[in-house]
Design a protein around this motif. Structure first.
Motif, PDB file in Angstrom:
ATOM      1  N   LYS A  58       2.565   1.692  -3.437  1.00 41.34           N
ATOM      2  CA  LYS A  58       1.602   2.148  -4.437  1.00 41.34           C
ATOM      3  C   LYS A  58       1.299   3.639  -4.236  1.00 41.34           C
ATOM      4  O   LYS A  58       1.246   4.419  -5.196  1.00 41.34           O
ATOM      5  CB  LYS A  58       0.319   1.308  -4.304  1.00 41.34           C
ATOM      6  CG  LYS A  58      -0.760   1.615  -5.318  1.00 41.34           C
ATOM      7  CD  LYS A  58      -1.765   0.463  -5.363  1.00 41.34           C
ATOM      8  CE  LYS A  58      -2.978   0.826  -6.199  1.00 41.34           C
ATOM      9  NZ  LYS A  58      -3.959   1.647  -5.456  1.00 41.34           N
ATOM     10  N   ALA A  59       1.125   4.036  -2.977  1.00 40.77           N
ATOM     11  CA  ALA A  59       0.806   5.434  -2.673  1.00 40.77           C
ATOM     12  C   ALA A  59       1.940   6.361  -3.112  1.00 40.77           C
ATOM     13  O   ALA A  59       1.693   7.438  -3.657  1.00 40.77           O
ATOM     14  CB  ALA A  59       0.541   5.590  -1.177  1.00 40.77           C
ATOM     15  N   GLU A  90       1.919   6.704  -6.925  1.00 41.39           N
ATOM     16  CA  GLU A  90       0.813   7.517  -7.429  1.00 41.39           C
ATOM     17  C   GLU A  90       1.047   9.008  -7.217  1.00 41.39           C
ATOM     18  O   GLU A  90       0.716   9.833  -8.071  1.00 41.39           O
ATOM     19  CB  GLU A  90      -0.494   7.089  -6.742  1.00 41.39           C
ATOM     20  CG  GLU A  90      -1.086   5.843  -7.372  1.00 41.39           C
ATOM     21  CD  GLU A  90      -2.278   5.313  -6.594  1.00 41.39           C
ATOM     22  OE1 GLU A  90      -2.658   5.931  -5.581  1.00 41.39           O
ATOM     23  OE2 GLU A  90      -2.807   4.259  -7.011  1.00 41.39           O
ATOM     24  N   VAL A  91       1.621   9.337  -6.081  1.00 41.11           N
ATOM     25  CA  VAL A  91       1.773  10.751  -5.756  1.00 41.11           C
ATOM     26  C   VAL A  91       3.041  11.343  -6.394  1.00 41.11           C
ATOM     27  O   VAL A  91       3.139  12.553  -6.580  1.00 41.11           O
ATOM     28  CB  VAL A  91       1.737  10.943  -4.217  1.00 41.11           C
ATOM     29  CG1 VAL A  91       3.135  10.894  -3.630  1.00 41.11           C
ATOM     30  CG2 VAL A  91       1.009  12.209  -3.847  1.00 41.11           C
ATOM     31  N   LEU A  95      -1.596  11.603  -0.165  1.00 41.72           N
ATOM     32  CA  LEU A  95      -0.818  10.542   0.488  1.00 41.72           C
ATOM     33  C   LEU A  95      -1.474  10.112   1.792  1.00 41.72           C
ATOM     34  O   LEU A  95      -1.613   8.918   2.071  1.00 41.72           O
ATOM     35  CB  LEU A  95       0.594  11.050   0.800  1.00 41.72           C
ATOM     36  CG  LEU A  95       1.710  10.734  -0.173  1.00 41.72           C
ATOM     37  CD1 LEU A  95       2.990  11.393   0.304  1.00 41.72           C
ATOM     38  CD2 LEU A  95       1.926   9.239  -0.319  1.00 41.72           C
ATOM     39  N   VAL A 130       0.840  -1.203   0.000  1.00 35.35           N
ATOM     40  CA  VAL A 130       0.000   0.000   0.000  1.00 35.35           C
ATOM     41  C   VAL A 130       0.873   1.251   0.000  1.00 35.35           C
ATOM     42  O   VAL A 130       0.623   2.213  -0.735  1.00 35.35           O
ATOM     43  CB  VAL A 130      -0.939   0.001   1.238  1.00 35.35           C
ATOM     44  CG1 VAL A 130      -1.775   1.269   1.279  1.00 35.35           C
ATOM     45  CG2 VAL A 130      -1.811  -1.236   1.229  1.00 35.35           C
ATOM     46  N   GLN A 153      -4.502  10.330   2.606  1.00 37.42           N
ATOM     47  CA  GLN A 153      -5.727   9.600   2.270  1.00 37.42           C
ATOM     48  C   GLN A 153      -5.404   8.158   1.868  1.00 37.42           C
ATOM     49  O   GLN A 153      -5.988   7.198   2.376  1.00 37.42           O
ATOM     50  CB  GLN A 153      -6.427  10.328   1.114  1.00 37.42           C
ATOM     51  CG  GLN A 153      -7.718   9.688   0.636  1.00 37.42           C
ATOM     52  CD  GLN A 153      -8.820   9.836   1.669  1.00 37.42           C
ATOM     53  OE1 GLN A 153      -8.862  10.840   2.385  1.00 37.42           O
ATOM     54  NE2 GLN A 153      -9.684   8.842   1.784  1.00 37.42           N
ATOM     55  N   ALA A 154      -4.421   7.993   0.983  1.00 35.96           N
ATOM     56  CA  ALA A 154      -4.065   6.659   0.488  1.00 35.96           C
ATOM     57  C   ALA A 154      -3.486   5.776   1.584  1.00 35.96           C
ATOM     58  O   ALA A 154      -3.585   4.556   1.525  1.00 35.96           O
ATOM     59  CB  ALA A 154      -3.066   6.791  -0.658  1.00 35.96           C
ATOM     60  N   LEU A 155      -2.897   6.412   2.601  1.00 37.61           N
ATOM     61  CA  LEU A 155      -2.244   5.639   3.665  1.00 37.61           C
ATOM     62  C   LEU A 155      -3.059   5.634   4.951  1.00 37.61           C
ATOM     63  O   LEU A 155      -2.528   5.363   6.023  1.00 37.61           O
ATOM     64  CB  LEU A 155      -0.852   6.225   3.943  1.00 37.61           C
ATOM     65  CG  LEU A 155       0.161   6.092   2.796  1.00 37.61           C
ATOM     66  CD1 LEU A 155       1.376   6.958   3.043  1.00 37.61           C
ATOM     67  CD2 LEU A 155       0.565   4.644   2.613  1.00 37.61           C
TER      68      LEU A 155
END
Lengths: 193, 109
Positions: free
Chosen positions: A42-43, A46-47, A91, A39, A93-95
């Motif tokens: 991936k984060a 993406e960022v 970030l 996770v 949010q994704a984490l």
């Protein structure tokens, strides 16, 4: 707020035997977490426009983004200054389910660019690091001591370096680099290598 | 001048990039312990002329704490190892024994 942002030394510049420029406002996000987590990886990708989690003491770049390895559990994500708050929020949010922390620290540091054939030497005078061409290469980041303060250094091209230090010591580091790049003070230690 | 290798970031740096953190492997005696134990925990330290174990921090680098085994007589550094341990690793102790036969440091040898 972003149109009021000024960098630490407002674009200070010096031309010695290398060119020294304060790089201006640079977006920076400190990210701490578990690098091995899927996770997390991936984060970061993406960022940071696809720049992956770097290996130990490495820095990865993609587009306007860079991801630097700061410690076994800390990354520094660099991006355009105006985008940093949104990216830090993305970030976080994704984490949200991870044991991780992302903070926008864009105004915490000062950034300098060194350009010119003598750049390795300018830094070698100031840091206890081997900057020989075979020992320090592009893609590597080195956190170290620059005279009396902490700094991080990496290469942005074959003859150019970027130096990052805390904003509170920006004037001191600029002065150091300026003295080290003074015309006539070339040692030429890396000239043959 | 000591040359230390940080076990976390792999940097081999000279001593001014690091900061010493005193003696290693100190066992804490807190509330409920005897006054003697608490006194020793606070104040009693080894002061060897030879093999010594210390804590160091890579203060200008990755910022992590780690352990180092070194000789106070020759300034030779035998090795560095993780902070997440309560005793020196056995392979490092064996390596020290090769160089300094019969060494002891607290309960370790």
């Amino acid at each position: 707020m972003s149109d009021h942002v000024t960098s630490a030394l407002a674009g200070a510049a010096f031309d010695g035997f290398v060119q020294l420029r304060e790089a201006g406002a640079c977006g920076m996000i400190t990210l701490r977490g578990d690098f091995s987590s899927a996770v997390f990886q991936k984060a970061v990708g993406e960022v940071a426009e696809g720049a992956g989690v770097p290996k130990t003491r490495q820095i990865t770049t993609a587009g306007d983004s860079a991801v630097a390895w700061m410690s076994p559990d800390e990354l520094l994500i660099m991006c355009p200054h105006a985008e940093a708050p949104a990216r830090a929020a993305a970030l976080a949010q994704a984490l949200s389910g991870e044991h991780a922390l992302a903070v926008n620290v864009s105004d915490a540091r000062a950034v300098f660019d060194l350009t010119g054939a003598g750049s390795r030497e300018v830094l070698a005078k100031l840091c206890p690091v081997d900057f020989a061409p075979g020992a320090f290469k592009q893609g590597e980041i080195r956190r170290t001591r620059m005279a009396q303060v902490a700094a991080a250094v990496w290469m942005t091209g074959p003859d150019s370096f970027r130096v990052v230090c805390f904003r509170s010591v920006a004037a001191y580091v600029f002065g150091l680099l300026q003295a080290s790049a003074q015309p006539g003070s070339e040692v030429g230690v890396f000239a043959d290598t | 001048m000591l040359i230390l290798e940080c076990p976390y970031c792999g940097v081999t740096g000279e001593e001014t990039e690091f900061h010493g953190g005193g003696e290693a492997h100190i066992k804490r005696f807190g509330p409920g312990s005897s006054d003697d134990d608490f006194h020793d925990y606070l104040f009693t330290r080894e002061n060897p002329f030879g093999v010594h174990f210390e804590r160091w921090r890579h203060v200008s680098g990755c910022g992590k704490w780690f352990h180092a085994a070194r000789c106070t007589k020759t300034l030779e550094v035998f090795g560095t190892y993780s902070a997440q341990t309560t005793e020196p690793p056995s392979d490092l102790r064996a390596a020290i024994s090769d160089k300094r036969p019969g060494w002891t440091w607290r309960e370790f040898s």
